[in-house]
Design a protein around this motif. Structure first.
Motif, short mmCIF file in Angstrom:
data_model
loop_
_atom_site.label_atom_id
_atom_site.label_comp_id
_atom_site.label_asym_id
_atom_site.label_seq_id
_atom_site.Cartn_x
_atom_site.Cartn_y
_atom_site.Cartn_z
N LEU A 1 0.83 -1.21 0.00
CA LEU A 1 0.00 0.00 0.00
C LEU A 1 0.86 1.25 0.00
N ARG A 2 1.99 1.18 0.68
CA ARG A 2 2.92 2.32 0.68
C ARG A 2 3.41 2.63 -0.73
N ASP A 3 3.80 1.59 -1.45
CA ASP A 3 4.33 1.79 -2.80
C ASP A 3 3.24 2.27 -3.75
N ASP A 4 2.01 1.78 -3.57
CA ASP A 4 0.90 2.26 -4.40
C ASP A 4 0.66 3.76 -4.16
N ALA A 5 0.63 4.16 -2.89
CA ALA A 5 0.42 5.57 -2.56
C ALA A 5 1.55 6.44 -3.10
N LYS A 6 2.75 5.90 -3.05
CA LYS A 6 3.90 6.66 -3.54
C LYS A 6 3.82 6.84 -5.06
N ARG A 7 3.36 5.81 -5.79
CA ARG A 7 3.22 5.93 -7.24
C ARG A 7 2.15 6.98 -7.60
N VAL A 8 1.06 6.98 -6.85
CA VAL A 8 0.01 7.98 -7.11
C VAL A 8 0.53 9.38 -6.83
N LEU A 9 1.29 9.51 -5.76
CA LEU A 9 1.88 10.81 -5.42
C LEU A 9 2.81 11.30 -6.52
N ALA A 10 3.65 10.41 -7.02
CA ALA A 10 4.60 10.78 -8.06
C ALA A 10 3.90 11.14 -9.37
N LYS A 11 2.80 10.45 -9.66
CA LYS A 11 2.07 10.72 -10.89
C LYS A 11 1.39 12.08 -10.85
N ASN A 12 0.76 12.39 -9.73
CA ASN A 12 -0.03 13.61 -9.64
C ASN A 12 0.75 14.82 -9.15
N PHE A 13 1.84 14.56 -8.42
CA PHE A 13 2.65 15.67 -7.89
C PHE A 13 4.13 15.33 -8.08
N PRO A 14 4.58 15.32 -9.32
CA PRO A 14 5.96 14.89 -9.60
C PRO A 14 7.03 15.76 -8.96
N GLN A 15 6.66 17.01 -8.60
CA GLN A 15 7.63 17.91 -7.97
C GLN A 15 7.48 17.93 -6.45
N SER A 16 6.80 16.97 -5.90
CA SER A 16 6.55 16.94 -4.47
C SER A 16 7.84 16.97 -3.67
N ASP A 17 7.88 17.82 -2.66
CA ASP A 17 9.05 17.90 -1.79
C ASP A 17 9.28 16.58 -1.06
N TYR A 18 8.18 15.89 -0.78
CA TYR A 18 8.32 14.60 -0.08
C TYR A 18 9.07 13.61 -0.95
N LEU A 19 8.76 13.58 -2.23
CA LEU A 19 9.44 12.66 -3.13
C LEU A 19 10.92 13.02 -3.27
N LYS A 20 11.20 14.32 -3.30
CA LYS A 20 12.60 14.75 -3.41
C LYS A 20 13.38 14.33 -2.18
N ALA A 21 12.74 14.43 -1.03
CA ALA A 21 13.40 14.05 0.21
C ALA A 21 13.67 12.55 0.26
N GLU A 22 12.76 11.78 -0.33
CA GLU A 22 12.89 10.33 -0.33
C GLU A 22 13.80 9.83 -1.45
N GLY A 23 14.09 10.71 -2.42
CA GLY A 23 14.89 10.29 -3.56
C GLY A 23 14.16 9.29 -4.42
N PHE A 24 12.83 9.46 -4.50
CA PHE A 24 12.00 8.48 -5.23
C PHE A 24 12.19 8.65 -6.74
N LYS A 25 12.40 7.55 -7.43
CA LYS A 25 12.58 7.58 -8.88
C LYS A 25 11.29 7.17 -9.58
N LYS A 26 10.99 7.88 -10.63
CA LYS A 26 9.75 7.67 -11.38
C LYS A 26 9.78 6.33 -12.12
N PRO A 27 8.81 5.45 -11.85
CA PRO A 27 8.77 4.16 -12.56
C PRO A 27 8.24 4.33 -13.97
N THR A 28 8.21 3.26 -14.71
CA THR A 28 7.83 3.35 -16.12
C THR A 28 6.33 3.24 -16.36
N SER A 29 5.57 2.72 -15.42
CA SER A 29 4.13 2.60 -15.61
C SER A 29 3.39 3.27 -14.45
#
Length: 268
Positions: free
Chosen positions: A235-263
């Motif tokens: 569920l964490r990974d699903d929420a993170k993918r939705v976050l990255a899709k809708n808010f690609p510039q999210s500060d949270y993602l930058k802090a986590e160093g999350f990389k955008k997946p292909t799908s």
């Protein structure tokens, strides 16, 4: 120097004097006696224009009774509601407007009455200028905000071409953002105290009820961190993918160093 002592005066005389004075107090002269409805309305407007809202309300009430059944009486009722709103008496203002809407469903001022009802419960001290005061409507009365939203929604639905409708739509957007922020505020409160299940529930509520508003970004980030704390990695990974899709510039993602997946998949 001799002093006046009440005990030296006969009781009967004291009672008579008090009754006389009481009678005088109860026979206050009505200054509007003999005035035309037009004069009463002019005086009410003058008081309102000078900011003497309580005096204006008194004149409007006189006019409602004096000119009952006329357009002027309807105008007085609308103006009285506005004066009550300006004094901060939201309950009386709302009651006055509800009465007007019920009694005058065909009035040309009906759109204004509905708009004013929304404005009465709107946090007008903040309004569209909340960024200047550093305050947040979401910390105020949530019921009032929802009542305000419903009135503005009724206006935009029933009177889409009203001159008050564009502003009503802006205020509706402000309210939705504020209500979403409130849900996220509560979710954040739970998350910081380790109540992650409660945090997930409130974050999900914000996402479900207020899609497309800025506060959803933080709601998603709370889902990610709370699911992570609960060990619910899928569920964490699903929420993170939705976050990255809708808010690609999210500060949270930058802090986590999350990389955008292909799908991707969208929440809405």
């Amino acid at each position: 120097m001799r002093s006046f002592r009440l005990s030296m005066v006969p009781v009967g005389l004291v009672v008579s004097v008090l009754l006389f004075l009481s009678g005088c107090a109860n026979t206050t002269k009505d200054v509007t006696a003999g005035w035309t409805p037009e004069k009463i309305y002019k005086e009410a407007r003058d008081e309102a224009n000078s900011g003497a809202w309580e005096k204006a309300i008194g004149f409007y009430e006189k006019l409602e009774g004096r000119a009952a059944g006329t357009v002027l009486a309807q105008q007085a009722q609308i103006d009285k509601a506005y004066a009550q709103y300006k004094t901060g008496d939201k309950i009386q203002a709302t009651a006055t407007l509800d009465r007007f809407i019920r009694l005058h469903p065909a009035s040309p001022a009906l759109d204004y009455a509905i708009y004013l009802k929304g404005l009465v419960n709107f946090n007008d001290n903040l309004g569209m200028f909340s960024f200047l005061t550093k305050q947040d409507l979401s910390e105020r009365d949530q019921k009032a905000a929802k009542d305000s939203y419903e009135a503005f929604k009724e206006l935009t639905t029933r009177f889409p071409d009203s001159k008050y409708t564009p502003e009503a739509r802006q205020r509706m957007l402000h309210i939705v953002n504020a209500l979403a922020s409130y849900e996220v505020h509560v979710a954040r409160f739970y998350a910081t105290r380790g109540a992650h299940v409660a945090a997930v529930n409130r974050a999900q509520q914000a996402i479900a009820d207020y899609q497309g508003v800025p506060a959803v970004e933080e709601a998603l980030s709370i889902l990610v961190s709370s699911y992570d704390a609960l060990g619910m990695t899928a569920l964490r990974d699903d929420a993170k993918r939705v976050l990255a899709k809708n808010f690609p510039q999210s500060d949270y993602l930058k802090a986590e160093g999350f990389k955008k997946p292909t799908s991707w998949w969208r929440l809405w």
